[in-house]
Design a protein around this motif. Structure first.
Motif, PDB file in Angstrom:
ATOM      1  N   TYR A  31       0.888  -0.574   0.103  1.00  0.00           N
ATOM      2  CA  TYR A  31      -0.229   0.092   0.486  1.00  0.00           C
ATOM      3  C   TYR A  31       1.294   1.216   0.350  1.00  0.00           C
ATOM      4  CZ  TYR A  31      -3.976  -2.966   1.212  1.00  0.00           C
ATOM      5  OH  TYR A  31      -5.365  -3.988   1.220  1.00  0.00           O
ATOM      6  N   TYR A  33       0.283   5.910  -0.354  1.00  0.00           N
ATOM      7  CA  TYR A  33      -0.098   6.738  -0.226  1.00  0.00           C
ATOM      8  C   TYR A  33      -0.014   7.645  -0.344  1.00  0.00           C
ATOM      9  CZ  TYR A  33      -2.456   2.756   2.688  1.00  0.00           C
ATOM     10  OH  TYR A  33      -2.277   2.097   3.332  1.00  0.00           O
ATOM     11  N   TYR A  35      -0.780  12.619   0.463  1.00  0.00           N
ATOM     12  CA  TYR A  35      -1.080  13.009   1.709  1.00  0.00           C
ATOM     13  C   TYR A  35      -0.802  14.540   0.803  1.00  0.00           C
ATOM     14  CZ  TYR A  35      -2.376   9.352   4.525  1.00  0.00           C
ATOM     15  OH  TYR A  35      -2.670   8.526   5.239  1.00  0.00           O
ATOM     16  N   LEU A  45      -6.201  13.248   2.433  1.00  0.00           N
ATOM     17  CA  LEU A  45      -5.416  11.655   1.385  1.00  0.00           C
ATOM     18  C   LEU A  45      -5.990  12.117  -0.261  1.00  0.00           C
ATOM     19  CD1 LEU A  45      -4.048   8.570   0.999  1.00  0.00           C
ATOM     20  CD2 LEU A  45      -6.394   8.122   1.072  1.00  0.00           C
ATOM     21  N   TYR A  48      -4.313   6.633  -3.205  1.00  0.00           N
ATOM     22  CA  TYR A  48      -3.780   5.744  -3.439  1.00  0.00           C
ATOM     23  C   TYR A  48      -3.874   4.567  -4.105  1.00  0.00           C
ATOM     24  CZ  TYR A  48      -7.695   3.925  -1.832  1.00  0.00           C
ATOM     25  OH  TYR A  48      -9.479   3.233  -1.652  1.00  0.00           O
ATOM     26  N   VAL A  50      -2.948   0.280  -3.277  1.00  0.00           N
ATOM     27  CA  VAL A  50      -3.120  -1.038  -2.651  1.00  0.00           C
ATOM     28  C   VAL A  50      -2.258  -2.222  -3.265  1.00  0.00           C
ATOM     29  CG1 VAL A  50      -5.304  -0.054  -2.014  1.00  0.00           C
ATOM     30  CG2 VAL A  50      -5.394  -2.348  -3.884  1.00  0.00           C
ATOM     31  N   LYS A  57      -8.721   7.193  -5.666  1.00  0.00           N
ATOM     32  CA  LYS A  57      -8.879   8.499  -5.114  1.00  0.00           C
ATOM     33  C   LYS A  57      -8.980   8.452  -3.673  1.00  0.00           C
ATOM     34  CE  LYS A  57     -10.649  10.273  -9.796  1.00  0.00           C
ATOM     35  NZ  LYS A  57     -12.270  11.408  -9.806  1.00  0.00           N
ATOM     36  N   GLU A  59      -9.391  11.420  -0.746  1.00  0.00           N
ATOM     37  CA  GLU A  59     -11.010  12.552   0.552  1.00  0.00           C
ATOM     38  C   GLU A  59     -10.266  13.685  -0.985  1.00  0.00           C
ATOM     39  OE1 GLU A  59      -8.898  14.074   3.762  1.00  0.00           O
ATOM     40  OE2 GLU A  59     -10.437  15.691   4.445  1.00  0.00           O
ATOM     41  N   PHE A  90       3.097  15.073   1.169  1.00  0.00           N
ATOM     42  CA  PHE A  90       4.020  13.429   1.790  1.00  0.00           C
ATOM     43  C   PHE A  90       3.412  11.725   1.116  1.00  0.00           C
ATOM     44  CE2 PHE A  90       5.650  15.640   5.648  1.00  0.00           C
ATOM     45  CZ  PHE A  90       5.499  16.411   5.630  1.00  0.00           C
ATOM     46  N   GLN A 101       1.800   4.290   8.913  1.00  0.00           N
ATOM     47  CA  GLN A 101       2.111   3.714   7.839  1.00  0.00           C
ATOM     48  C   GLN A 101       3.868   4.492   7.679  1.00  0.00           C
ATOM     49  OE1 GLN A 101      -1.219   6.711   6.192  1.00  0.00           O
ATOM     50  NE2 GLN A 101      -1.952   4.781   5.725  1.00  0.00           N
TER      51      GLN A 101
END
Lengths: 112, 113
Positions: A31, A33, A35, A45, A48, A50, A57, A59, A90, A101
């Motif tokens: 995973y 991400y 940010y 977020l 991201y 997986v 998508k 936020e 980040f 994370q």
């Protein structure tokens, strides 16, 4: 041990320019991400992934695109930068089944 | 709509005393909570976590308390040390499997020597 590495660390763009932020992790995490951190807003977020070849998508995805062509890399693209995208970005990764994370050191982006 | 709130932007504490950082949430589906610590020019690093089936988790000087009925968690640091000066974020997740977390806005802790 590198962990999560983000490049570049700093960048200044003019409105309308494009750029790609690179995130690389050497922990074999599934995973990953992206940010953004803005004053008074915490970490939000953007997108991201997986696993290799998959993205989703978060936020605040508008204005950004991502790709995960290799398991260890997660790219964040800005096709036409806007001043509202001035932020600290980040990248993070985690193992499947893990809640913790691991973050990179961040990329500070200014769009003029 | 801020689902995870840290209402104190900053906190100053004397060295050796207890630091208490608070976090409130609105989503009753949140089932896992973490605290991260962030130093300037670095990324956040994991500090401590708690599952919703517990009400307390302790790791050395750090203890996290969870009050589900009040939708409130707190981080206690005892004793506080100057090296603890950093920004602390709480994070919560309701989506097991995606590990998507909602982060609070952070509290800047300053431990005075």
């Amino acid at each position: 041990n590198a962990g999560v590495t983000q490049t570049p660390k700093f960048r200044v763009l003019k409105t309308g320019q494009s750029m790609t932020l690179l995130c690389a992790q050497d922990m074999n995490h599934e995973y990953m991400y992206w940010y953004r951190q803005d004053p008074g807003m915490g970490l939000r977020l953007i997108h991201y992934s997986v696993g290799e070849g998959t993205t989703a998508k978060g936020e605040v995805p508008d204005g950004y695109n991502v790709s995960r062509l290799k398991k260890q890399n997660f790219l964040l693209g800005l096709e036409s930068a806007a001043p509202s995208q001035t932020s600290v970005y980040f990248c993070a990764s985690t193992v499947t089944g893990g809640n913790i994370q691991y973050f990179g050191a961040g990329t500070r982006l200014s769009v003029l | 709509d801020q689902q995870v709130k840290q209402n104190s932007p900053s906190l100053s504490v004397q060295e050796g005393r207890i630091s208490i950082l608070n976090c409130d949430y609105t989503n009753s589906m949140f089932d896992y909570f973490l605290w991260y610590k962030k130093y300037p020019a670095e990324g956040p690093t994991f500090l401590i976590s708690i599952s919703s089936i517990k009400d307390k988790n302790e790791d050395g000087r750090f203890t996290v308390f969870l009050n589900k009925s009040a939708k409130h968690l707190s981080l206690h640091i005892v004793p506080s040390q100057p090296g603890d000066s950093a920004v602390y974020f709480c994070a919560a997740s309701a989506e097991t499997g995606t590990y998507k977390y909602i982060f609070g806005t952070g509290t800047r802790l300053k431990v005075l020597a």
